[in-house]
Design an enzyme around this catalytic site. Structure first.
Site, short mmCIF file in Angstrom:
data_model
loop_
_atom_site.label_atom_id
_atom_site.label_comp_id
_atom_site.label_asym_id
_atom_site.label_seq_id
_atom_site.Cartn_x
_atom_site.Cartn_y
_atom_site.Cartn_z
N ASP A 203 -13.77 5.39 -12.04
CA ASP A 203 -13.59 3.95 -12.14
C ASP A 203 -12.20 3.57 -12.65
O ASP A 203 -11.53 4.36 -13.31
CB ASP A 203 -14.65 3.34 -13.07
N LYS A 204 -11.81 2.35 -12.38
CA LYS A 204 -10.50 1.83 -12.80
C LYS A 204 -10.23 2.07 -14.28
O LYS A 204 -9.16 2.55 -14.66
CB LYS A 204 -10.42 0.34 -12.48
#
Length: 303
Positions: free
Chosen positions: A138-139
């Protein structure tokens, strides 16, 4: 141009047409489906309808799926932290806050943009927007990713992921005090029907297994190491929430009152796999980023 036909079932009768269609494929967002309806790409019993049309039992929905937009990814010079690189594979330590690959409307500043400037050869199996990308994080998760530089390497690494022979260990800080020193979470994960941008535990979801070990306990928090057996979207975040210990900083799956650290406290610290060409087992370890180290130290001092 691809077409799809769906007959409305009894349990779907009375639901909005955009909601029904968005449940047919996890890759279809509701806003995307609404645009298709407005563009006339959706017909119900051969007639164009509005997005708020409520389906009836045995309605025939015909969906004309538009061709994907052709996009170019622009190479961008970045100071990437490369842990390993040869002719076949590359291991990079992604910083917190960086998106892995471009998407429509978000084409710059991603890891892929940086990788394309760093090396010209990346596998093309995943298409123009995801060259070389075998798996994602994820970011706001930091840590190690393996990247394929050719299709042979890509197929090998994907097969290892499917066979569950890739070692992936994460450090996570969670709310609450876990009493067990170790455990396994075996719970299927799927798209949340109430929020298409979120994942949740659902009976008909994809098989998902996470193993965890407690590393250190604090008054109101626990530092754990999680090892992935499978790699579902948001797996650690969803599983830790499921057992009552959501990740610190996780505004999507955690409590409203959490530490403001700009996203979940999660770091992909260890990555191991067999080299696609030589078969040699390679393993890499990246230390926790400074913000994570400082956070843990502050909790130690406060205790």
């Amino acid at each position: 141009m691809e077409k799809m036909v769906h007959i409305i079932r009894e349990e779907q009768a009375g639901d909005r047409i955009d909601k029904i269609i968005s449940t047919l494929d996890p890759e279809w967002s509701r806003s995307q489906v609404q645009q298709w309806i407005k563009d006339g790409s959706v017909l119900v019993n051969g007639i164009q309808v509005k997005t708020n049309y409520k389906g009836s039992l045995n309605d025939s929905i015909e969906i004309i799926i538009p061709e994907p937009e052709i996009l170019d990814v622009i190479p961008e010079e970045m100071n990437l932290e490369i842990f390993y690189e040869d002719l076949d594979v590359l291991v990079v330590n992604k910083p917190k806050g960086m998106v892995v690959h471009p998407a429509p409307g978000h084409l710059t500043g991603t890891l892929v943009n940086g990788l394309m400037a760093h090396c010209k050869d990346l596998s093309g199996i995943n298409g123009v927007l995801r060259p070389g990308i075998v798996h994602r994080i994820d970011k706001d998760t930091s840590g190690l990713l393996m990247v394929a530089k050719n299709d042979m390497a890509h197929e090998s690494l994907v097969n290892q992921l499917v066979a569950k022979t890739v070692t992936r260990k994460y450090k996570a800080l969670v709310h609450g005090n876990i009493q067990h020193d170790h455990g396994t979470i075996d719970a299927p994960i799927g798209r949340d029907s109430k929020d298409r941008q979120s994942m949740t535990i659902v009976d008909k979801g994809k098989h998902a297994v996470t193993h965890f070990n407690v590393l250190e306990r604090f008054k109101d928090f626990t530092l754990v190491e999680c090892q992935l057996e499978t790699g579902r979207t948001h797996q650690i975040r969803v599983h830790m929430k499921y057992i009552g210990f959501p990740l610190v900083g996780d505004t999507k799956y955690g409590p409203k009152k959490t530490l403001d650290i700009g996203g979940q406290a999660l770091h992909a610290g260890l990555l191991g796999f067999d080299h696609p060409r030589t078969g040699e087992y390679l393993e890499f370890e990246a230390p926790m980023p400074d913000y994570f180290i400082d956070l843990v130290q502050t909790l130690r001092e406060n205790d």
